[in-house]
Motif scaffolding. Structure first.
Motif, short mmCIF file in Angstrom:
data_model
loop_
_atom_site.label_atom_id
_atom_site.label_comp_id
_atom_site.label_asym_id
_atom_site.label_seq_id
_atom_site.Cartn_x
_atom_site.Cartn_y
_atom_site.Cartn_z
N ILE A 82 0.69 -1.21 0.04
CA ILE A 82 0.05 0.21 -0.06
C ILE A 82 0.98 1.25 -0.09
CG2 ILE A 82 -1.78 1.30 1.35
CD1 ILE A 82 -2.70 -1.49 2.46
N LEU A 83 1.71 1.39 1.00
CA LEU A 83 2.63 2.38 1.05
C LEU A 83 4.04 2.33 0.16
CD1 LEU A 83 2.96 2.96 4.85
CD2 LEU A 83 1.55 3.99 3.22
N GLN A 84 4.38 3.59 -0.35
CA GLN A 84 5.65 3.43 -1.20
C GLN A 84 6.96 2.79 -0.52
OE1 GLN A 84 6.10 7.61 -2.42
NE2 GLN A 84 4.26 7.85 -3.45
N GLU A 85 7.77 2.56 -1.25
CA GLU A 85 9.05 1.89 -0.97
C GLU A 85 9.82 2.71 0.08
OE1 GLU A 85 11.16 0.34 -4.00
OE2 GLU A 85 9.52 -1.17 -4.56
N ASP A 86 9.93 4.14 -0.31
CA ASP A 86 10.95 4.69 0.32
C ASP A 86 10.37 5.17 1.82
OD1 ASP A 86 8.72 6.01 -0.44
OD2 ASP A 86 9.74 8.30 -1.29
N ILE A 87 8.89 5.17 1.92
CA ILE A 87 8.45 5.36 3.23
C ILE A 87 8.61 4.24 3.99
CG2 ILE A 87 6.13 6.01 4.26
CD1 ILE A 87 5.24 7.44 1.93
N MET A 88 8.22 3.02 3.34
CA MET A 88 8.47 1.66 4.15
C MET A 88 9.76 1.57 4.63
SD MET A 88 5.61 0.34 4.38
CE MET A 88 6.13 -1.24 4.92
N SER A 89 10.69 2.02 3.69
CA SER A 89 12.26 1.62 4.00
C SER A 89 12.71 2.66 5.35
CB SER A 89 12.99 2.10 3.09
OG SER A 89 12.86 3.46 2.74
N VAL A 90 12.03 3.93 5.16
CA VAL A 90 12.26 4.83 6.45
C VAL A 90 11.66 4.69 7.63
CG1 VAL A 90 11.59 7.13 7.34
CG2 VAL A 90 12.53 6.92 5.01
N MET A 91 10.39 3.86 7.56
CA MET A 91 9.80 3.36 8.74
C MET A 91 10.36 2.22 9.22
SD MET A 91 5.88 3.86 7.44
CE MET A 91 4.97 3.60 9.06
N LYS A 92 10.97 1.23 8.31
CA LYS A 92 11.81 -0.11 8.80
C LYS A 92 12.89 0.38 9.74
CE LYS A 92 10.17 -3.27 5.50
NZ LYS A 92 10.55 -4.18 4.38
N GLU A 93 13.63 1.26 9.04
CA GLU A 93 14.73 2.00 9.89
C GLU A 93 14.47 2.25 11.32
OE1 GLU A 93 16.65 4.81 7.51
OE2 GLU A 93 17.29 3.40 5.94
N HIS A 94 13.28 3.15 11.16
CA HIS A 94 13.07 3.61 12.55
C HIS A 94 12.50 2.72 13.51
CE1 HIS A 94 10.91 6.25 15.57
NE2 HIS A 94 9.67 5.47 15.34
N MET A 95 11.87 1.41 13.06
CA MET A 95 11.56 0.35 13.72
C MET A 95 12.68 -0.50 14.42
SD MET A 95 7.96 -0.79 12.24
CE MET A 95 8.50 -0.90 10.50
N ASP A 96 13.69 -0.63 13.56
CA ASP A 96 14.97 -1.33 13.64
C ASP A 96 15.54 -0.41 15.20
OD1 ASP A 96 14.44 -3.02 12.07
OD2 ASP A 96 15.70 -2.14 10.53
N LEU A 97 15.89 0.86 14.83
CA LEU A 97 16.22 1.65 15.98
C LEU A 97 15.49 1.58 17.30
CD1 LEU A 97 17.38 4.70 14.08
CD2 LEU A 97 18.90 3.32 14.97
N CYS A 98 13.99 1.52 17.24
CA CYS A 98 13.45 1.38 18.45
C CYS A 98 13.60 -0.04 18.84
CB CYS A 98 11.95 1.54 17.78
SG CYS A 98 11.57 3.32 17.43
N GLN A 99 13.70 -0.98 18.30
CA GLN A 99 13.86 -2.22 18.63
C GLN A 99 15.29 -2.40 19.40
OE1 GLN A 99 11.36 -4.59 18.40
NE2 GLN A 99 12.64 -6.15 19.88
N VAL A 100 16.34 -1.76 18.80
CA VAL A 100 17.57 -1.96 19.61
C VAL A 100 17.64 -1.26 20.92
CG1 VAL A 100 19.93 -1.01 19.31
CG2 VAL A 100 18.79 -2.00 17.18
N LEU A 101 16.69 0.16 20.85
CA LEU A 101 16.84 0.82 22.09
C LEU A 101 15.88 -0.04 23.05
CD1 LEU A 101 17.12 3.57 23.40
CD2 LEU A 101 14.98 4.17 22.53
N LEU A 102 14.95 -0.63 22.70
CA LEU A 102 14.28 -1.23 23.63
C LEU A 102 15.06 -2.59 24.38
CD1 LEU A 102 10.55 -1.57 22.03
CD2 LEU A 102 11.08 -0.39 24.25
N GLU A 103 15.78 -3.14 23.21
CA GLU A 103 16.75 -4.46 23.88
C GLU A 103 17.77 -3.70 24.79
OE1 GLU A 103 18.26 -6.04 20.09
OE2 GLU A 103 16.34 -7.17 19.79
N ASN A 104 18.32 -2.54 24.48
CA ASN A 104 19.46 -2.18 25.43
C ASN A 104 18.61 -1.75 26.82
OD1 ASN A 104 21.52 -2.41 23.49
ND2 ASN A 104 21.13 -0.50 22.94
N VAL A 105 17.55 -1.19 26.63
CA VAL A 105 16.83 -0.84 27.86
C VAL A 105 16.47 -2.19 28.82
CG1 VAL A 105 14.58 0.18 28.90
CG2 VAL A 105 16.06 1.35 27.05
N ASP A 106 15.87 -3.05 28.21
CA ASP A 106 15.53 -4.46 28.91
C ASP A 106 16.94 -5.10 29.29
OD1 ASP A 106 12.99 -4.16 28.00
OD2 ASP A 106 13.23 -5.35 26.31
N ALA A 107 18.00 -5.05 28.62
CA ALA A 107 19.21 -5.33 29.14
C ALA A 107 19.59 -4.64 30.18
CB ALA A 107 20.52 -5.51 28.01
#
Length: 441
Positions: A82-107
């Motif tokens: 549905i969404l464009q590829e550039d938007i999806m790529s930006v959102m995936k990068e953001h989600m990856d950073l959020c996931q890394v941040l959450l893992e560090n916080v959990d650790a």
């Protein structure tokens, strides 16, 4: 300790939250304030106020978009085509950073928890662990900055593409409770700020005065409530004392009642003993009376037999007398019947004579009625004639009186006229004599 630095909660918890209004273009409407505190204006007039409100609306809009990112993280396949590829790529990068941040916080949280559990270990080891946690916290700051920059980049991309924003809002069914609470707080802040910008200093002063009046009334009401509560407590104390007095009186009455019951039991026992004694005395007396009554009964039986024999003899004599009287009565009845037959015949003869005389009497009555009518007619004629005669006599008498009166009046008139003529003649004669005397002189 790590929670004091950063607390990141999941922004999406499934489709449990529905009906949350997502901001698209129209601004949020304010709830109608109370009438006494309502501002006089309903729209912003100054440019500064409009800019402030536009900045706050834009912030709320961006928060709404950011809170929808958790749905993309949990359902990445829902928006791939549905969404464009550039938007999806930006959102995936953001989600990856959020996931890394959450893992560090959990650790970091796990290390802090382990450190709390092992506080009794060696001091040097404890310091090393604490130092490593501090370094870990310091390493989180650049990562948090990257997440913030990534969030800004995602917002910039979504704002530049309104179609993607609408698709994201349509696909995402809801937000988490924390995100919704945060949005509600921002909306309340917007309403409060909007009301502040609409209110002028005079209205602020009136509002402050209104609040002071309410506070003063509340204070007065609280004082009244306190006084009433004190009065209630005093009344309750008085009631407790009265209840204690009544309980004391009740206890006294119970004791008195107990004594009365004891006295009544003793008196009842004495009465019962006296009654038993009296019953024995009465029984003995009744036995003596019974023997006496039996003797009297035997005497009465003998008297009864004697009286019966005497009465039988008297009855025989009375029966004979009765038979004699009955025969005499029958003779008298027969004699009465014969005499009554004769009297009946005589009565019938007299009845026939009476009927004949009654017929004669009726004829005489009819004749009498005729005679009475004739006599009444004759009497009325006589009365009429007598009345006519009396009226004629009265008329004659009245005419005689009138004639007499007329004659007397006429005679008086003649006499007066004659006297007047004589007087005139005398006056004339005297006048002539005086004239002659004057001439002679």
């Amino acid at each position: 300790m790590a929670l004091n630095i950063l607390s990141v909660a999941p922004l999406y918890q499934g489709p449990a939250i529905h009906g949350i209004r997502v901001r698209t273009e129209a601004p949020l409407t304010l709830a109608k304030p109370l009438t006494p505190l309502a501002p006089s204006k309903s729209k912003l007039t100054t440019i500064e106020a409009k800019r402030i409100m536009s900045v706050l609306d834009e912030a709320i809009y961006k928060v709404e978009l950011v809170t929808l990112m958790s749905y993309v993280e949990s359902h990445p396949e829902a928006l791939e085509g549905i969404l464009q590829e550039d938007i999806m790529s930006v959102m995936k990068e953001h989600m990856d950073l959020c996931q890394v941040l959450l893992e560090n916080v959990d650790a970091l949280q796990e290390e802090e928890m382990r450190l709390r559990q092992e506080e009794d270990a060696e001091e040097r080891w404890y310091q090393d662990r604490h130092l490593s946690i501090q370094l870990h916290k310091a390493n989180l700051q650049p990562l948090m900055q990257e997440v913030q920059d990534s969030s800004k980049n995602v917002l910039r991309v979504l704002i530049c593409d309104p179609r993607a924003t609408k698709l994201l809002q349509v696909q995402a069914p809801g937000r988490s409770a924390e995100a919704q609470h945060f949005l509600q707080s921002l909306t309340e802040l917007r309403g409060y700020l909007f009301e502040k910008l609409l209110t002028n200093p005079m209205e602020m002063k009136e509002k402050a005065q209104f609040i002071q009046d309410i506070t003063r009334r509340n204070k007065q009401n609280q004082e009244l409530i306190d006084s009433l509560e004190n009065e209630v407590t005093a009344r309750l104390k008085n009631r407790d004392t009265e209840v204690e007095k009544e309980n004391f009186v009740i206890q006294e009455l119970k004791n008195h009642l107990h004594q009365v019951l004891k006295f009544s039991e003793n008196s009842l026992l004495r009465t019962k003993q006296e009654a038993e004694k009296q019953q024995k005395v009465d029984f003995r007396a009744s036995q003596a009376r019974l023997a006496k009554i039996q003797q009297e009964l035997l005497m009465l039986h003998s008297q009864y037999h004697n009286q019966v024999t005497e009465n039988q003899e008297v009855e025989q004599a009375l029966r004979k007398k009765k038979y004699k009287v009955e025969t005499e009565i029958e003779n008298w009845i027969q004699k009465y019947d014969t005499e009554m037959g004769e009297k009946q015949d005589e009565y019938e003869d007299l009845e026939s004579i009476h009927k004949e005389e009654k017929l004669q009497l009726e004829e005489l009555r009819q004749q009498h009625v005729v005679l009475v009518e004739e006599f009444a007619q004759i009497r009325t004629e006589r009365e009429i004639n007598s009345k006519k005669r009396m009226e004629a006599e009265r008329e004659m008498l009245r005419m005689v009186r009138a004639a007499t009166l007329i004659q007397a009046v006429w005679k008086g008139y003649l006499v007066r006229s004659m006297l007047k003529s004589k007087r005139k003649k005398k006056k004339r004669g005297k006048g002539k004599g005086k004239a002659k005397g004057k001439v002679r002189k």
